[in-house]
Scaffold this motif. Structure first.
Motif, PDB file in Angstrom:
ATOM      1  N   TYR A  21      21.176  90.954  46.980  1.00 51.78           N
ATOM      2  CA  TYR A  21      21.068  90.220  45.713  1.00 51.78           C
ATOM      3  C   TYR A  21      22.097  89.106  45.706  1.00 51.78           C
ATOM      4  CZ  TYR A  21      17.915  93.480  43.511  1.00 51.78           C
ATOM      5  OH  TYR A  21      16.829  94.227  43.182  1.00 51.78           O
ATOM      6  N   ASN A  59      11.699  99.971  43.823  1.00 56.52           N
ATOM      7  CA  ASN A  59      10.986  98.732  43.487  1.00 56.52           C
ATOM      8  C   ASN A  59      10.308  98.139  44.715  1.00 56.52           C
ATOM      9  OD1 ASN A  59      11.615  98.825  40.786  1.00 56.52           O
ATOM     10  ND2 ASN A  59      13.476  97.613  41.014  1.00 56.52           N
ATOM     11  N   LEU A  64       7.144  96.011  43.635  1.00 56.88           N
ATOM     12  CA  LEU A  64       7.605  95.258  42.474  1.00 56.88           C
ATOM     13  C   LEU A  64       8.682  94.256  42.858  1.00 56.88           C
ATOM     14  CD1 LEU A  64       7.770  98.239  39.969  1.00 56.88           C
ATOM     15  CD2 LEU A  64       6.192  96.325  39.875  1.00 56.88           C
ATOM     16  N   ASP A  65       9.173  94.373  44.060  1.00 49.40           N
ATOM     17  CA  ASP A  65      10.209  93.473  44.539  1.00 49.40           C
ATOM     18  C   ASP A  65      10.002  93.291  46.039  1.00 49.40           C
ATOM     19  OD1 ASP A  65      13.822  93.337  43.861  1.00 49.40           O
ATOM     20  OD2 ASP A  65      12.356  91.808  44.459  1.00 49.40           O
ATOM     21  N   GLU A  84       1.936  87.491  43.620  1.00 52.47           N
ATOM     22  CA  GLU A  84       1.967  88.529  42.596  1.00 52.47           C
ATOM     23  C   GLU A  84       0.577  89.111  42.332  1.00 52.47           C
ATOM     24  OE1 GLU A  84       4.221  90.229  41.342  1.00 52.47           O
ATOM     25  OE2 GLU A  84       2.939  91.223  39.858  1.00 52.47           O
ATOM     26  N   THR A  85      -0.446  88.255  42.425  1.00 52.31           N
ATOM     27  CA  THR A  85      -1.805  88.741  42.177  1.00 52.31           C
ATOM     28  C   THR A  85      -2.186  89.817  43.177  1.00 52.31           C
ATOM     29  OG1 THR A  85      -2.350  86.517  41.444  1.00 52.31           O
ATOM     30  CG2 THR A  85      -4.188  88.009  41.819  1.00 52.31           C
ATOM     31  N   ALA A  88      -0.156  93.015  42.589  1.00 54.85           N
ATOM     32  CA  ALA A  88      -0.646  93.775  41.448  1.00 54.85           C
ATOM     33  C   ALA A  88      -1.869  94.586  41.830  1.00 54.85           C
ATOM     34  CB  ALA A  88      -0.965  92.829  40.287  1.00 54.85           C
ATOM     35  N   ALA A  89      -2.766  93.971  42.576  1.00 55.06           N
ATOM     36  CA  ALA A  89      -3.983  94.666  42.985  1.00 55.06           C
ATOM     37  C   ALA A  89      -3.666  95.865  43.875  1.00 55.06           C
ATOM     38  CB  ALA A  89      -4.914  93.694  43.705  1.00 55.06           C
ATOM     39  N   ARG A  91      -0.785  97.532  43.994  1.00 53.95           N
ATOM     40  CA  ARG A  91      -0.148  98.552  43.153  1.00 53.95           C
ATOM     41  C   ARG A  91      -1.204  99.383  42.453  1.00 53.95           C
ATOM     42  NH1 ARG A  91       3.742  94.532  41.740  1.00 53.95           N
ATOM     43  NH2 ARG A  91       2.583  93.960  39.847  1.00 53.95           N
ATOM     44  N   ASN A  92      -2.144  98.659  41.878  1.00 50.46           N
ATOM     45  CA  ASN A  92      -3.172  99.323  41.096  1.00 50.46           C
ATOM     46  C   ASN A  92      -3.969 100.311  41.945  1.00 50.46           C
ATOM     47  OD1 ASN A  92      -6.277  99.164  40.057  1.00 50.46           O
ATOM     48  ND2 ASN A  92      -4.854  99.064  38.337  1.00 50.46           N
ATOM     49  N   PHE A  97       2.856 105.111  38.940  1.00 51.50           N
ATOM     50  CA  PHE A  97       4.268 105.030  38.535  1.00 51.50           C
ATOM     51  C   PHE A  97       4.592 105.997  37.411  1.00 51.50           C
ATOM     52  CE2 PHE A  97       5.799 101.382  40.871  1.00 51.50           C
ATOM     53  CZ  PHE A  97       4.651 100.693  41.180  1.00 51.50           C
ATOM     54  N   PHE A  99       8.043 106.768  34.901  1.00 51.57           N
ATOM     55  CA  PHE A  99       9.387 106.254  34.610  1.00 51.57           C
ATOM     56  C   PHE A  99      10.174 107.210  33.732  1.00 51.57           C
ATOM     57  CE2 PHE A  99       8.396 102.129  36.309  1.00 51.57           C
ATOM     58  CZ  PHE A  99       7.065 101.913  36.012  1.00 51.57           C
ATOM     59  N   SER A 101      11.823 106.471  31.010  1.00 54.69           N
ATOM     60  CA  SER A 101      11.524 106.297  29.582  1.00 54.69           C
ATOM     61  C   SER A 101      10.028 106.123  29.330  1.00 54.69           C
ATOM     62  CB  SER A 101      12.327 105.126  29.004  1.00 54.69           C
ATOM     63  OG  SER A 101      12.544 104.157  29.982  1.00 54.69           O
ATOM     64  N   HIS A 103       7.516 104.577  29.285  1.00 59.67           N
ATOM     65  CA  HIS A 103       6.849 103.270  29.301  1.00 59.67           C
ATOM     66  C   HIS A 103       5.377 103.353  28.959  1.00 59.67           C
ATOM     67  CE1 HIS A 103      10.290 101.017  30.276  1.00 59.67           C
ATOM     68  NE2 HIS A 103      10.450 101.488  31.495  1.00 59.67           N
ATOM     69  N   LEU A 104       5.062 104.075  27.883  1.00 58.96           N
ATOM     70  CA  LEU A 104       3.697 104.040  27.364  1.00 58.96           C
ATOM     71  C   LEU A 104       3.590 102.869  26.385  1.00 58.96           C
ATOM     72  CD1 LEU A 104       3.193 107.842  26.621  1.00 58.96           C
ATOM     73  CD2 LEU A 104       2.369 106.534  28.583  1.00 58.96           C
TER      74      LEU A 104
ATOM     75  N   ARG B 314       8.243  94.271  27.354  1.00 60.94           N
ATOM     76  CA  ARG B 314       8.128  95.598  27.986  1.00 60.94           C
ATOM     77  C   ARG B 314       6.667  95.933  28.233  1.00 60.94           C
ATOM     78  NH1 ARG B 314       9.603 101.437  27.072  1.00 60.94           N
ATOM     79  NH2 ARG B 314       8.221 101.326  25.292  1.00 60.94           N
ATOM     80  N   ILE B 318       4.892  96.622  31.796  1.00 62.73           N
ATOM     81  CA  ILE B 318       4.133  97.843  32.124  1.00 62.73           C
ATOM     82  C   ILE B 318       2.773  97.472  32.689  1.00 62.73           C
ATOM     83  CG2 ILE B 318       3.035  99.903  31.200  1.00 62.73           C
ATOM     84  CD1 ILE B 318       5.196  99.963  29.056  1.00 62.73           C
ATOM     85  N   LEU B 322       1.289  98.282  36.358  1.00 69.18           N
ATOM     86  CA  LEU B 322       0.087  99.090  36.549  1.00 69.18           C
ATOM     87  C   LEU B 322      -1.032  98.328  37.239  1.00 69.18           C
ATOM     88  CD1 LEU B 322      -0.110 100.950  33.138  1.00 69.18           C
ATOM     89  CD2 LEU B 322       0.751 101.804  35.303  1.00 69.18           C
ATOM     90  N   PRO B 326      -1.222  88.196  37.258  1.00 75.38           N
ATOM     91  CA  PRO B 326      -0.661  87.158  36.385  1.00 75.38           C
ATOM     92  C   PRO B 326      -1.745  86.356  35.681  1.00 75.38           C
ATOM     93  CG  PRO B 326       0.395  87.113  38.527  1.00 75.38           C
ATOM     94  CD  PRO B 326      -0.731  88.082  38.637  1.00 75.38           C
TER      95      PRO B 326
END
Lengths: 234, 413
Positions: A21, A59, A64-65, A84-85, A88-89, A91-92, A97, A99, A101, A103-104, B314, B318, B322, B326
């Motif tokens: 970092y 991550n 995510l990173d 990112e697109t 995301a696909a 990940r899905n 995931f 967490f 907390s 994260h709902l 947030r 999320i 999931l 973007p």
């Protein structure tokens, strides 16, 4: 395309992963050559003191990173730099995931929360709500399906989160301190559920700082000073 | 994207908006207000325009009045300062030579202090001597009795038609046709009563044949001014006819055709078209104001949506974790903004049109204000502006949302 023959049993493979970092003028190296491999169907825990880079590692595994150096294979595919697109696909499709907390999404019911990952797969409403209900049922949350998150206890919320993580049939479920916000008894319940899921063949990777939780997994790895160890380093 | 998934997405958005009612409503009302004001202003502008248009319609739009003045340029050896006077031959000459003139009449008037008497009642009114075709120029209409005709003119009859206010004052509700009144002591028979709803000044006038006027109340065939209708609806043609007449009279009376003070013209077509230009400018101005208020609405929506994005960091984190792309996040933001803008804008549109309709119904009989309404084209134009402004308002929040990094958004506090 992976250019080496890949062991189909290894679902997650990290080789020599480095991540630094840049804070102001001083670069802070967090991961300094992480080696990690997880077999399909394993339940593995990663422990480490705070600041050890656990979250960073999760991550990276969770797409995510990105990382600076090394190689990361998920289900045999190279997970290098991507937009990112695409991330995301992936990940899905491959990951679930959970967490600390939960994260709902606060204004959605339990059922809608669980169905959300399917929405991003363009599954029609009726079908995805049905599937969501199935998974809620598996976790004993049927009568809470139409409740909002703020009407649920911590343990119940985590169960909804687990259902959400499972609904897309992922290869790996990543859990970041899943019992961190729960009391002892509820933590135990949740770990039992993890064991059940794991028995059905889903790989689970848990980040935790609690020894008791780690003890319930098949294998525990230790992140210390930017690398993975098999034993605790005192 | 198929119909079902579009519907699905819309449901998703509706749901989100519904769950955050206060924020949505506050945002939306700013746009409603903007469109509401725009419609109201535009409609009122049209109301003014229609009112003027209508007022001019009642008088023949293409009527021209010529008034004599004083020369201001020395011409052919004659000094300036000479008074120009019209006589009957001028009227006849114009009628003969200028092809585009239709009805034409010289006018000779006794001013408003002229004493008129019926039995015991007296009053002071303006009495104007005109040819029978004057009715076509001023567009008054006969309520009872008959109008002046060519026979009256030829036989120099002492007949008169009265404006309704004259009738009211002298006769009240008693019959007037066939009765005799005294104009400056001279007996005239009332043959008709006229009304002119669009012209306040005419209602208390008395018209008599000009031949009679010139014989009884004047020494010669003097004419105070000339009125006519011109057969054209084109502004340029009307100006050309004016110039023709000017040159003709300049020749007859020996003054320079460039002498703007020797002759005064009042061309209702020109006036009307000037009014119309004025209104076009007013309309432009109104659009500018209206668009300005809509822009204010857009900025306000954009601001609120930016705040909303912050609030929903947030949630967006999320969703991205999931698996939401973007692009999908951007689309979601844009559609949300457009829906708010469209929904509330439409509400403002309806409210504006509704108020205009009420105005149209209850504000009647006001001078120069009629039919304040918006035509369909303008309404759709407004709606289009709404959609575009919604999109515009949504761009900044959408970009913000798209740039949210899940790991930052999900950082456990």
């Amino acid at each position: 395309m992976p250019h080496q023959t890949h062991d189909p049993n290894i679902i997650l493979s990290l080789k020599n992963i480095h991540k630094t970092y840049v804070q102001g003028r001083n670069p802070i190296p967090v991961l300094k050559g992480v080696e990690l491999s997880v077999k399909t169907g394993e339940m593995v825990s990663i422990m480490g003191s705070s600041g050890s880079g656990k979250s960073t590692l999760l991550n990276i595994i969770g797409l995510l990173d990105d990382y600076d150096q090394g190689e990361y294979l998920l289900a045999g595919k190279q997970m290098g730099k991507m937009d990112e697109t695409k991330a995301a696909a992936l990940r899905n499709r491959h990951l679930g995931f959970i967490f600390q907390s939960f994260h709902l999404i606060p204004f959605k019911t339990a059922q809608e929360n669980v169905a959300l990952p399917l929405f991003f797969q363009n599954v029609p409403r009726k079908k995805r709500n049905q599937k969501a209900l199935e998974y809620l049922e598996m976790l004993g949350m049927t009568q809470w399906a139409t409740h909002l998150p703020n009407e649920l206890s911590g343990g119940q919320k985590q169960r909804v989160a687990i259902a959400r993580a499972m609904v897309t049939n992922p290869n790996v479920i990543l859990a970041d301190e899943p019992t961190g916000a729960l009391d002892n008894d509820t933590s135990f319940e949740v770990m039992k559920i993890f064991k059940q899921i794991n028995n059905s063949g889903i790989t689970i990777l848990i980040i935790t700082h609690e020894k008791d939780i780690a003890a319930m997994t098949d294998r525990t790895l230790y992140l210390h000073d930017g690398v993975i160890h098999n034993r605790i380093i005192k | 994207m198929d119909v079902r998934s579009i519907f699905d997405r819309l449901q998703e958005i509706f749901y989100t908006l519904e769950k955050n009612k206060l924020r949505t409503i506050l945002t939306g009302l700013t746009v409603s207000w903007g469109i509401f004001m725009l419609i109201l202003l535009l409609g009122s502008g049209y109301g003014l325009e229609n009112g003027v248009h209508s007022a001019f319609q009642e008088d023949a739009v293409n009527s021209l009045w010529i008034n004599p003045g004083q020369t201001s340029i020395p011409y052919k050896g004659i000094k300036q300062g000479r008074r120009i006077l019209f006589h009957n031959p001028d009227v006849n000459e114009i009628n003969r030579e200028i092809t585009r003139t239709e009805a034409i009449s010289g006018r000779f008037y006794l001013d408003r202090s002229t004493n008129v008497r019926y039995e015991k009642k007296t009053g002071n009114f303006q009495v104007v001597g005109v040819r029978p075709e004057y009715e076509k120029i001023e567009n008054y209409f006969i309520k009872t009795g008959r109008s002046l005709n060519q026979l009256d003119e030829n036989r120099i009859r002492k007949v008169a038609i009265l404006g309704i206010e004259v009738q009211q004052e002298l006769f009240q509700n008693r019959p007037s046709i066939g009765k005799y009144i005294l104009i400056k002591g001279v007996s005239f028979q009332v043959v008709g009563i006229f009304d002119d709803p669009e012209d306040e000044w005419n209602k208390d006038r008395i018209f008599i044949p000009i031949s009679t006027m010139q014989k009884v109340f004047s020494k010669n065939d003097l004419v105070h001014n000339i009125a006519m209708t011109i057969n054209t609806e084109d502004k340029l043609e009307a100006l050309a006819v004016e110039q023709e007449i000017r040159e003709l009279l300049a020749g007859r009376h020996t003054f320079s055709k460039n002498d703007r003070r020797a002759l005064f013209t009042h061309n209702s077509l020109i006036e009307y078209s000037n009014f119309m230009d004025l209104f076009a400018n007013i309309r432009l101005f109104i659009w500018v104001i209206g668009v300005g208020s809509i822009v204010a609405g857009i900025v306000s929506i954009s601001n609120i949506m930016l705040i909303a994005v912050k609030e929903r960091t947030r949630e967006i984190g999320i969703r991205k974790a999931l698996g939401e792309s973007p692009n999908s996040v951007i689309k979601m933001m844009l559609i949300e903004t457009i829906m708010i803008t469209l929904g509330f804008g439409y509400f403002g549109l309806i409210a504006g049109v509704g108020i205009l309709e009420i105005m149209g119904k209850y504000i009647t009989g006001v001078a120069y204000f009629k039919n304040p309404e918006i035509n369909l084209g303008v309404a759709f134009g407004a709606l289009l502006i709404l959609v575009l402004s919604g999109a515009l308002a949504g761009i900044f929040p959408a970009r913000q949302a798209a740039h949210i990094r899940p790991i930052d958004a999900l950082r456990d506090e």
